[in-house]
Design an enzyme around this catalytic site. Structure first.
Site, PDB file in Angstrom:
ATOM      1  CG  ASN A  24      16.935  15.129 -45.086  1.00  0.00           C
ATOM      2  OD1 ASN A  24      18.155  15.202 -45.046  1.00  0.00           O
ATOM      3  ND2 ASN A  24      16.155  16.182 -45.283  1.00  0.00           N
TER       4      ASN A  24
ATOM      5  CB  THR B 187      31.393  -0.820 -26.182  1.00  0.00           C
ATOM      6  OG1 THR B 187      32.772  -0.444 -26.128  1.00  0.00           O
ATOM      7  CG2 THR B 187      31.286  -2.319 -26.477  1.00  0.00           C
ATOM      8  CG  HIS B 188      31.513   3.095 -23.992  1.00  0.00           C
ATOM      9  ND1 HIS B 188      30.929   3.367 -22.773  1.00  0.00           N
ATOM     10  CD2 HIS B 188      32.175   1.920 -23.840  1.00  0.00           C
ATOM     11  CE1 HIS B 188      31.242   2.403 -21.915  1.00  0.00           C
ATOM     12  NE2 HIS B 188      31.987   1.507 -22.538  1.00  0.00           N
TER      13      HIS B 188
ATOM     14  CG  ASN C  78     -20.653  -2.196 -17.598  1.00  0.00           C
ATOM     15  OD1 ASN C  78     -20.766  -1.257 -18.393  1.00  0.00           O
ATOM     16  ND2 ASN C  78     -20.998  -2.103 -16.325  1.00  0.00           N
TER      17      ASN C  78
ATOM     18  CE1 TYR D  44     -16.700   0.506 -18.746  1.00  0.00           C
ATOM     19  CE2 TYR D  44     -18.459   1.843 -17.800  1.00  0.00           C
ATOM     20  CZ  TYR D  44     -17.525   1.617 -18.796  1.00  0.00           C
ATOM     21  OH  TYR D  44     -17.418   2.497 -19.847  1.00  0.00           O
TER      22      TYR D  44
ATOM     23  CD  GLN E 197     -16.536   6.189 -23.792  1.00  0.00           C
ATOM     24  OE1 GLN E 197     -17.555   5.537 -23.628  1.00  0.00           O
ATOM     25  NE2 GLN E 197     -16.554   7.493 -24.008  1.00  0.00           N
TER      26      GLN E 197
ATOM     27  CE  LYS F 109      20.364  17.335 -45.234  1.00  0.00           C
ATOM     28  NZ  LYS F 109      19.850  18.336 -44.306  1.00  0.00           N
TER      29      LYS F 109
ATOM     30  CB  SER G 133     -17.198   5.640 -27.062  1.00  0.00           C
ATOM     31  OG  SER G 133     -18.311   4.786 -26.900  1.00  0.00           O
TER      32      SER G 133
ATOM     33  CD  GLU H 156      15.601  12.286 -39.371  1.00  0.00           C
ATOM     34  OE1 GLU H 156      14.738  13.166 -39.493  1.00  0.00           O
ATOM     35  OE2 GLU H 156      16.737  12.389 -39.871  1.00  0.00           O
TER      36      GLU H 156
ATOM     37  CB  SER I 103      16.214  19.783 -47.941  1.00  0.00           C
ATOM     38  OG  SER I 103      16.221  21.187 -47.754  1.00  0.00           O
TER      39      SER I 103
ATOM     40  CE  LYS J 146     -13.978   0.643 -25.731  1.00  0.00           C
ATOM     41  NZ  LYS J 146     -13.699   1.093 -24.335  1.00  0.00           N
TER      42      LYS J 146
HETATM   43  N1  ARG Z   1     -18.457   3.125 -24.460  1.00  0.00           N
HETATM   44  C1  ARG Z   1     -18.304   2.419 -23.228  1.00  0.00           C
HETATM   45  C2  ARG Z   1     -16.838   2.060 -23.024  1.00  0.00           C
HETATM   46  O1  ARG Z   1     -16.102   2.128 -23.947  1.00  0.00           O
HETATM   47  C3  ARG Z   1     -19.146   1.189 -23.244  1.00  0.00           C
HETATM   48  C4  ARG Z   1     -19.585   0.711 -21.927  1.00  0.00           C
HETATM   49  C5  ARG Z   1     -20.626   1.597 -21.348  1.00  0.00           C
HETATM   50  N2  ARG Z   1     -21.159   1.128 -20.123  1.00  0.00           N
HETATM   51  C6  ARG Z   1     -21.795   1.926 -19.303  1.00  0.00           C
HETATM   52  N3  ARG Z   1     -22.256   1.411 -18.216  1.00  0.00           N
HETATM   53  N4  ARG Z   1     -21.895   3.185 -19.529  1.00  0.00           N
HETATM   54  O2  ARG Z   1     -16.375   1.745 -21.985  1.00  0.00           O
END
Ligand code: ARG
Length: 458
Positions: free
Chosen positions: A284, A154-155, A109, A316, A321, A282, A22, A289, A276, A324
């Site tokens: 735009n 409205t509408h 964790n 956990y 993971q 154009k 990660s 958008e 464009s 993120k």
């Molecule tokens: N990279 C892990 C996460 O984002 C960190 C925690 C890892 N913990 C483990 N027991 N493998 O969740």
């Protein structure tokens, strides 16, 4: 460096490493990881779990890593599994054996749960500030356009005349609620998970209250299994971000319509428009958008995380993971969209003549014409029918109610007198609406004063 090599007899398969790592994305919170570690060792020393000499060495080492990362002297390299391993390995390289004590009484964790909370907290503050800038911009536009008339729909059919201040005021309310949602999330999530260990706390005499205080939390979390597996606050955040995007997207949709050749109510500035490659004429509204388009991606993050979390047994699991990339992307997207949107509307021109001309036709004063009759003793339902007939007549003649001669009015209902024209003028239609929340100038100015106070105080 691996944090867990001891019980393994084989090297990790490279594809497994690539799939599992990660670091490529959690390096985003290197600073929060280091600040969390500094708080942790400060507490370890206070509790006499490590010596003060060890604490000093660790903190100096961590600070030098932070400095080197910020100055670009130290690069994050991909052989490490995650940011936690990267920092710990670097620390040990720098300070030797003392560094090996950093992780005492801690698991990745609770560490990752902490880092993500610290990161999210900082981002909520940034988002809150960006929304404030947007609200200030909307407020300024409202102040300048208290008597700029525009049709209300409205509408997507013309309904009653209103003002630009009133229309923008609707969005002021939405974004103010968005800010208060962020505040609620902040308050609810602001409890420190550190000290929860892998899932069942630790046997060391940690002072969790102290760590929480060092990191500006309202206190420690109260269940260590929940602490390491709670991602509710991210789901709440993604939901709040989705709502912000929904509001921005609706506003963009209106601006795209208003900016079209058919409406010409506004003109987006050249600096916020694109051209464009084939059609020279154009100009735009790509930014509006794109913001509308990116809404889908933020909703996607919310649905992804809800789905990821739904089948995970306590506590956990690695599935988490996945929180993120989704969250980082959603936060970055929303921050970019709010800033760009603010820039776009603050440079946009309002074509007041076109708005007013449009508000005047389309029978937006028909309700007021009916109200005129009601004020002269005609029951509302009868008045509704009479005005309906007059509208039909005007449609046949292709004129507005304002242009229909008085004798034509009288042919259908003799209650009408010369003052009907004043009663249905656009100015009267808007200005008579002065209940709180309505577009009349008196009502609008009292709301503007409330908004002004809110912006000063928050
Ligand atoms: N990279 C892990 C996460 O984002 C960190 C925690 C890892 N913990 C483990 N027991 N493998 O969740």
């Amino acid at each position: 460096m691996k944090l867990w090599g001891g019980r393994f007899t084989k090297e990790t398969n490279q594809l497994v490493h690539n799939f599992n790592e990660s670091l490529s994305f959690d390096q985003k919170f290197y600073k929060q990881d280091i600040l969390g570690s500094i708080a942790h060792v400060t507490m370890l020393e206070k509790q006499e779990i490590i010596t003060s000499d060890e604490k000093d060495k660790i903190i100096d080492g961590l600070k030098s890593i932070l400095d080197d990362l910020e100055s670009g002297k130290l690069e994050i390299t991909t052989e490490h599994e995650d940011i936690h391993s990267f920092v710990e390995a670097n620390l040990i390289e720098r300070v030797g054996d003392a560094g090996k004590k950093l992780h005492t009484g801690r698991s990745r964790n609770d560490q990752v749960a902490l880092d993500m909370k610290l990161y999210t907290r900082d981002e909520i503050i940034t988002l809150n500030d960006l929304l404030k800038e947007l609200l200030v911009t909307i407020h300024n536009i409202m102040c300048e356009n208290v008597t700029t008339y525009i049709p209300g729909f409205t509408h997507l059919q013309k309904a009653q005349p209103t003002t630009v201040a009133h229309h923008f005021g609707a969005y002021f309310e939405m974004f103010r609620r968005d800010r208060s949602r962020l505040r609620d999330i902040y308050d609810r999530m602001n409890y420190c998970p550190l000290g929860s260990g892998a899932l069942a706390g630790t046997t060391y005499p940690l002072d969790r209250e102290y760590t929480a205080k060092l990191l500006n939390f309202d206190g420690p979390t109260l269940n260590s299994m929940d602490s390491v597996s709670d991602r509710d606050y991210l789901i709440e955040l993604l939901s709040a971000l989705s709502t912000i995007m929904m509001h921005l997207s609706r506003f963009c949709e209106e601006i795209i319509i208003w900016n079209s050749n058919e409406y010409r109510f506004v003109e987006i500035d050249d600096s916020y428009s694109t051209g464009s490659s084939i059609m020279p004429q154009k100009k735009n509204p790509d930014i509006a958008e794109l913001i509308r388009g990116k809404t889908g991606r933020v909703y996607g993050a919310l649905i992804s995380l809800l789905t990821t979390m739904k089948g995970i047994p306590l506590a956990y699991n690695k599935d988490m993971q996945e929180d993120k990339e989704l969250t980082f992307d959603a936060i970055d997207t929303v921050k970019g969209c709010i800033s760009l949107f603010t820039g776009m509307i603050s440079t946009m021109q309002f074509r007041k003549e076109n708005m007013e001309a449009s508000a005047k036709n389309g029978f937006t004063n028909a309700t007021d014409a009916a109200d005129y009759l009601v004020n002269h003793g005609v029951p509302f339902r009868d008045a509704h029918g009479i005005i309906g007939q007059l509208v039909l007549l005007c449609i046949e003649k292709d004129i507005a109610l304002d242009d229909l001669p008085l004798d034509e009015y009288k042919k259908i209902c003799d209650v009408f007198e010369e003052d009907i024209y004043e009663a249905i003028s656009m100015k009267t239609c808007v200005e008579k609406r002065n209940t709180i929340g309505a577009p009349g100038e008196i009502a609008m100015r009292s709301v503007l004063a409330i908004n002004e106070k809110y912006l000063e105080e928050s």
